[in-house]
Design a protein around this motif. Sequence first.
Motif, mmCIF file in Angstrom:
data_model
loop_
_atom_site.group_PDB
_atom_site.id
_atom_site.type_symbol
_atom_site.label_atom_id
_atom_site.label_comp_id
_atom_site.label_asym_id
_atom_site.label_seq_id
_atom_site.Cartn_x
_atom_site.Cartn_y
_atom_site.Cartn_z
ATOM 1 N N ASP A 95 17.160 37.119 31.724
ATOM 2 C CA ASP A 95 18.197 36.246 31.158
ATOM 3 C C ASP A 95 17.699 34.808 31.372
ATOM 4 O O ASP A 95 17.840 34.244 32.443
ATOM 5 C CB ASP A 95 19.563 36.502 31.785
ATOM 6 C CG ASP A 95 19.516 36.589 33.304
ATOM 7 O OD1 ASP A 95 18.412 36.749 33.866
ATOM 8 O OD2 ASP A 95 20.573 36.487 33.944
ATOM 9 N N SER A 136 20.351 33.690 28.633
ATOM 10 C CA SER A 136 21.290 33.728 29.752
ATOM 11 C C SER A 136 22.600 33.075 29.326
ATOM 12 O O SER A 136 22.610 32.173 28.475
ATOM 13 C CB SER A 136 20.705 32.965 30.945
ATOM 14 O OG SER A 136 21.694 32.751 31.933
ATOM 15 N N ASP A 137 23.688 33.497 29.925
ATOM 16 C CA ASP A 137 24.950 32.797 29.661
ATOM 17 C C ASP A 137 24.966 31.429 30.359
ATOM 18 O O ASP A 137 25.883 30.632 30.165
ATOM 19 C CB ASP A 137 26.159 33.641 30.076
ATOM 20 C CG ASP A 137 26.217 33.920 31.573
ATOM 21 O OD1 ASP A 137 25.210 33.671 32.287
ATOM 22 O OD2 ASP A 137 27.266 34.398 32.037
ATOM 23 N N ALA A 192 26.185 38.632 30.937
ATOM 24 C CA ALA A 192 25.287 37.554 31.349
ATOM 25 C C ALA A 192 24.168 37.322 30.352
ATOM 26 O O ALA A 192 23.383 36.384 30.521
ATOM 27 C CB ALA A 192 24.692 37.868 32.724
#
Length: 522
Positions: A95, A136-137, A192
């Motif tokens: 991520d 990635s979040d 995520a």
Amino acid sequence: MSKLSAVLRSVAIAAALSLLCLPALAREDAAVAKSAAQASGVYYEIFVRAFYDTNGDGIGDLNGITAKLDYIKSLGVSGIWLMPINPSPSYHGYDITDYEGINPQYGTLQDFKKLLDEAHKRGIKVVIDMVINHTSDQHPWFKAALDAKDPHHDWYLWAKPGTDLHAISAVGGPAWHRASNGAYYEGTFTGAMPDLNYDNPAVRKEMIEVGRFWLRQGVDGFRLDAAQHIYDDLRTDMNDPIALQKNARWWAEYRHALEVTNPHVWLVGEVARQNPDDLTPYMGPLNTVFNFPVATQLIESVNQERNLGIGRGLEYSYAAYRTHAQGKFDDAPFLTNHDQERVMSQLDDNMAHMRLAAALLLTLPGHPFIYYGEELGMQGAKPDENIREPMRWYRNGKGEGTASWKDWSTSDDAAISVEAQQNDPASLLNLYRKLIGWREQISALRDGVLHDMPVVDPHVLAYTLKDAQSRVLVAHNLSREARVFELGADAHVSSVLLQSEDGVVLENGRLSLPPYTTAVLQ
């Protein structure tokens, strides 16, 4: 051995192998004409965090890979695949928060460039993980996308009125996740990891630029994470021909764009499907994809000590690949990777089976992949952290450079280490070196067109490999007992060239194979 003896030995080997040349060999198709002017074609997968630590923080780093390039070179591999090296909030790196950055725990861009230079000096190519199905979040793009008025909002996939928020993703978990702004976004893997929207031209352009950035640094190619999931997001998409078509179209666009920067860029995709027919559409858009079906089949055949149709299946698959890709394809066989239990654990710590599995893998054409530590017989079972454990360099476990990001979870003893196996001619490590060396000697083992040889005995696997330079027959005894079988007049076999274990005998058209032994015959 003296330098003169080594030279004479090399000349003798070359002279013997020249007997393999068959000038009148028919040109079967474009695959037969591949050049033999290359090394083994084998790649070595490395989890940087677990490999070698040069600054004492317990985390493997890029300088650690550089420090161990001579070990990697000693294996005879042609290239390395580095799992994600970009900044990420997670230990595994899948991520990403900055596609053009280096994870500071691993080092700097300068360290990476040094690694590239030193690898290339040794004739080792470098392939890095390209994780572009999702970010990635924590990525700045996604944070900006939470504002519906921001241009990055359309870089991600958001639920619309009528969307089934309980839909299951293609990998089996929830597909939709609630953001801090109350909206729902798609994340095939986890919340995520929000999926990017590849129907947006800005996303496609940006990801092509990311690839070009790394090519300009000197990277030789990319392992494309989750290659099937660019458009294959939901469980209902898994057999959707439209999703498949859009996937293939995107990867063709991506490959073509990267070839403008580096005409020789090499792309291997992760398409985790067990039906060989599901891999065929990616041949052509990509150079190759990992051969998940044969990985399963190899391990099952070794565990059962039976030929489960490996040669027949590969002959079928390769013919389909050649047709779809106009002859221009590679295969990427492997045994296991960072998402699967290690080979030795799947084989219940049976060293004889492990040696056989290695011989099966490394006598298949294409670009076989080895997961770091596999060459030692390291064990590892799920959860994922336990199959990504520190490389075992020393008999006593700890020592200079040993990563300590986590402790070992297995019962591996002192024998499962580079130190213990390095100078032992009978070790698994040196078997890997020998098998990889075979591929350097005989071009058909790398580039040959495979034809299955039907054998009545269910414990024997045999096939021929033929390219423009050589033709060989490869035979494996999959069982714990010696096997003898008739080769038949049409086999055109004259001598035993190579054997994984001593005791192979060819006499009067009959081949005798000791238990768990592989032979390559002219």
